[in-house]
Design a protein around this motif. Structure first.
Motif, PDB file in Angstrom:
ATOM      1  N   ALA A  67      -5.944  -0.600  -2.090  1.00  0.00           N
ATOM      2  CA  ALA A  67      -5.676  -0.997  -0.707  1.00  0.00           C
ATOM      3  C   ALA A  67      -6.971  -0.857   0.087  1.00  0.00           C
ATOM      4  N   VAL A  68      -7.107  -1.682   1.119  1.00  0.00           N
ATOM      5  CA  VAL A  68      -8.249  -1.602   2.032  1.00  0.00           C
ATOM      6  C   VAL A  68      -7.695  -1.486   3.444  1.00  0.00           C
ATOM      7  N   ALA A  69      -8.103  -0.455   4.171  1.00  0.00           N
ATOM      8  CA  ALA A  69      -7.564  -0.214   5.510  1.00  0.00           C
ATOM      9  C   ALA A  69      -8.692   0.219   6.435  1.00  0.00           C
ATOM     10  N   GLY A  70      -8.433   0.082   7.741  1.00  0.00           N
ATOM     11  CA  GLY A  70      -9.427   0.454   8.738  1.00  0.00           C
ATOM     12  C   GLY A  70      -9.970  -0.766   9.451  1.00  0.00           C
ATOM     13  N   GLN A  71     -10.438  -0.573  10.675  1.00  0.00           N
ATOM     14  CA  GLN A  71     -10.937  -1.688  11.483  1.00  0.00           C
ATOM     15  C   GLN A  71     -12.452  -1.815  11.387  1.00  0.00           C
ATOM     16  N   THR A  72     -13.179  -0.831  11.905  1.00  0.00           N
ATOM     17  CA  THR A  72     -14.637  -0.905  11.865  1.00  0.00           C
ATOM     18  C   THR A  72     -15.156  -0.667  10.458  1.00  0.00           C
ATOM     19  N   ARG A  73     -14.729   0.429   9.852  1.00  0.00           N
ATOM     20  CA  ARG A  73     -15.102   0.712   8.465  1.00  0.00           C
ATOM     21  C   ARG A  73     -13.913   0.433   7.565  1.00  0.00           C
ATOM     22  N   LYS A  74     -14.104  -0.444   6.622  1.00  0.00           N
ATOM     23  CA  LYS A  74     -13.040  -0.786   5.679  1.00  0.00           C
ATOM     24  C   LYS A  74     -12.979   0.268   4.589  1.00  0.00           C
ATOM     25  N   ARG A  75     -12.004   1.153   4.689  1.00  0.00           N
ATOM     26  CA  ARG A  75     -11.825   2.200   3.689  1.00  0.00           C
ATOM     27  C   ARG A  75     -11.075   1.670   2.486  1.00  0.00           C
ATOM     28  N   LYS A  76     -11.571   1.996   1.315  1.00  0.00           N
ATOM     29  CA  LYS A  76     -10.899   1.603   0.076  1.00  0.00           C
ATOM     30  C   LYS A  76     -10.051   2.759  -0.426  1.00  0.00           C
ATOM     31  N   PHE A  77      -8.810   2.462  -0.768  1.00  0.00           N
ATOM     32  CA  PHE A  77      -7.902   3.446  -1.352  1.00  0.00           C
ATOM     33  C   PHE A  77      -7.493   2.959  -2.741  1.00  0.00           C
ATOM     34  N   VAL A  78      -7.399   3.887  -3.665  1.00  0.00           N
ATOM     35  CA  VAL A  78      -6.934   3.552  -5.015  1.00  0.00           C
ATOM     36  C   VAL A  78      -5.830   4.533  -5.391  1.00  0.00           C
ATOM     37  N   PHE A  79      -4.650   3.992  -5.690  1.00  0.00           N
ATOM     38  CA  PHE A  79      -3.508   4.796  -6.115  1.00  0.00           C
ATOM     39  C   PHE A  79      -3.426   4.762  -7.636  1.00  0.00           C
ATOM     40  N   LEU A  80      -3.141   5.906  -8.226  1.00  0.00           N
ATOM     41  CA  LEU A  80      -2.998   6.011  -9.673  1.00  0.00           C
ATOM     42  C   LEU A  80      -1.538   6.282 -10.024  1.00  0.00           C
ATOM     43  N   ALA A  81      -1.087   5.671 -11.110  1.00  0.00           N
ATOM     44  CA  ALA A  81       0.286   5.892 -11.568  1.00  0.00           C
ATOM     45  C   ALA A  81       0.369   5.532 -13.037  1.00  0.00           C
ATOM     46  N   MET A  82       1.289   6.169 -13.729  1.00  0.00           N
ATOM     47  CA  MET A  82       1.548   5.819 -15.120  1.00  0.00           C
ATOM     48  C   MET A  82       2.487   4.614 -15.160  1.00  0.00           C
TER      49      MET A  82
END
Length: 434
Positions: free
Chosen positions: A146-161
């Protein structure tokens, strides 16, 4: 476009001095090479371009796109190299060789390990995912971005089996993050984005710098995710058992790690109850003590000028100040501060008869016991709860202590995150509400 692309880049260069523009002719076309020299390693990156694309006429093999200024600027500030063809008004991006500004894998700094792996997460999200893959080594470990945020685009990575029941909920969290209109810089911002109440006495999103803990959470059906630039794994959902258990304990024989669990539970009870118990017995219910103990405590408090509630509150606040100062100061000074605060100051206040000698023992035992809690975030919550018990004990003694303990248990019992209770006894994976 309202103005030429290169004019826009040169206007940016006026306020971003680290934007580098190199113009040259390749295959009879005017090519501009644009990058941030504060992030990109210039010599190695240009050498790679020269040998991989310019010498062998491979520029057409790149994915050229029509120029979109916001999109181009986003690629630029992510540390990529921009190639711009002036005649065709198109651009392509390339991954660059970055400056060595990232921290390498190191030993954990905040969570000490006695027996177990000594690696820890870093600020680089790709390295963190690689650490987890190295420990699990299976195709069943899946990642969701996922990518979120307005000025700085923060990247999120979710892990799952693979086929984990939490995957549909992970996709809902991703949608909430991407719909969020605010900036995401801290854990409270993540709470707001995924609709977790910010005002809570217990951390709903737990953190760990130990890959062993994150992998254990994954294998137990919990949710683990990373935020780019944040050197901790973020985890949902923690339970009361996670305050005294951690995976590295299983490196001990069975009897020993159960004994360690017992010591930690005892430490939690001492840190929570002992200060309130002291206030209750000294202030309201001295008749509940043996006569010898009561006389000893009364003798040590004979010349103390204020009641036990004020006495213990002053000392606990002083310990909180020493703890916070030790965290903020350099490690070489912090150890000296601990000696000065714990020994010299403690002895001085007793000799000045500002507090009783018995209280110094209670404060020391409480401070040590607080450190037995697994996870610094939980120890902060425990430090808050003990003040509630001290306040109720000061009014109605042992009955107040029991009422305060009942309030704490009721709060913990009703605390839940997306339908998953903090106090739960099920061993299978979590059951998440829609």
């Amino acid at each position: 476009m309202t103005q030429p692309f290169m004019k826009t880049i040169k206007q940016l260069q006026e306020v971003h001095a680290d934007i580098k523009i190199i113009e040259r002719t390749v295959e009879e076309q005017s090519l501009a090479i644009i990058f941030l020299e504060s992030i990109v390693e210039t010599a190695l990156s240009l050498s790679y371009l020269e040998t991989s694309y310019f010498e062998f006429d491979k520029l057409p093999t790149l994915q050229w796109q029509s120029t979109d200024v916001p999109q181009v600027i986003q690629h630029l500030f992510k540390g990529e190299i921009l190639l711009y063809l002036k005649e065709e008004d198109t651009f392509a991006t390339l991954n660059a060789v970055h400056q060595p500004i990232k921290r390498f894998i190191d030993q954990p700094q905040n969570e000490q390990v006695v027996q177990g792996p000594l690696d820890s997460f870093t600020e680089d999200i790709n390295i963190n995912i690689g650490i987890c893959r190295n420990k699990i080594q299976t195709e069943y470990l899946e990642t969701y971005t996922a990518v979120a945020g307005q000025t700085r685009k923060r990247k999120f990575v979710f892990l799952a089996m693979r086929n984990d029941p939490s995957i549909p909920f992970i996709k809902k969290l991703i949608k909430r993050l991407e719909k969020n209109q605010g900036e995401i810089n801290h854990l409270n911002d993540i709470n707001t984005a995924i609709q977790i109440p910010r005002h809570t006495l217990l951390p709903r999103i737990s953190t760990t710098e130990l890959p062993t803990n994150a992998v254990d959470f994954l294998q137990r059906g919990r949710i683990v995710f990373f935020m780019d630039g944040y050197p901790f794994a973020l985890m949902l959902f923690k339970t009361v058992f996670d305050t005294f258990k951690q995976p590295n304990d299983l490196n001990y024989p069975t009897f020993l790690y159960h004994a360690i669990y017992g010591i930690r539970i005892l430490g939690i009870l001492i840190a929570l109850l002992l200060p309130g118990l002291y206030v209750a017995l000294v202030t309201v219910n001295p008749e509940m003590m043996k006569i010898e103990l009561a006389l000893t405590i009364m003798e040590s408090r004979l010349f103390v000028p204020y009641p036990a509630f004020v006495e213990i509150t002053i000392m606990l606040i002083l310990i909180e100040l020493i703890t916070e100062a030790s965290v903020r100061l350099p490690s070489s000074i912090a150890s000296t501060l601990g000696i000065v605060g714990g020994i010299i100051l403690g002895q001085a206040v007793v000799e000045a008869q500002l507090v009783s000698s018995i209280l110094i023992i209670i404060i020391a035992a409480t401070t040590i016991a607080t450190g037995t809690v697994v996870g610094f975030q939980h120890s902060v919550s425990l430090r808050f709860f003990k003040y509630l018990l001290i306040a109720t004990s000061a009014f109605i003694g042992m009955l107040g202590l029991l009422i305060g303990l009942l309030l704490v248990c009721a709060y913990l019992g009703r605390t839940e995150t997306f339908g998953v209770p903090f106090i739960r006894f099920e061993k299978e994976g979590v059951k998440i509400e829609d």
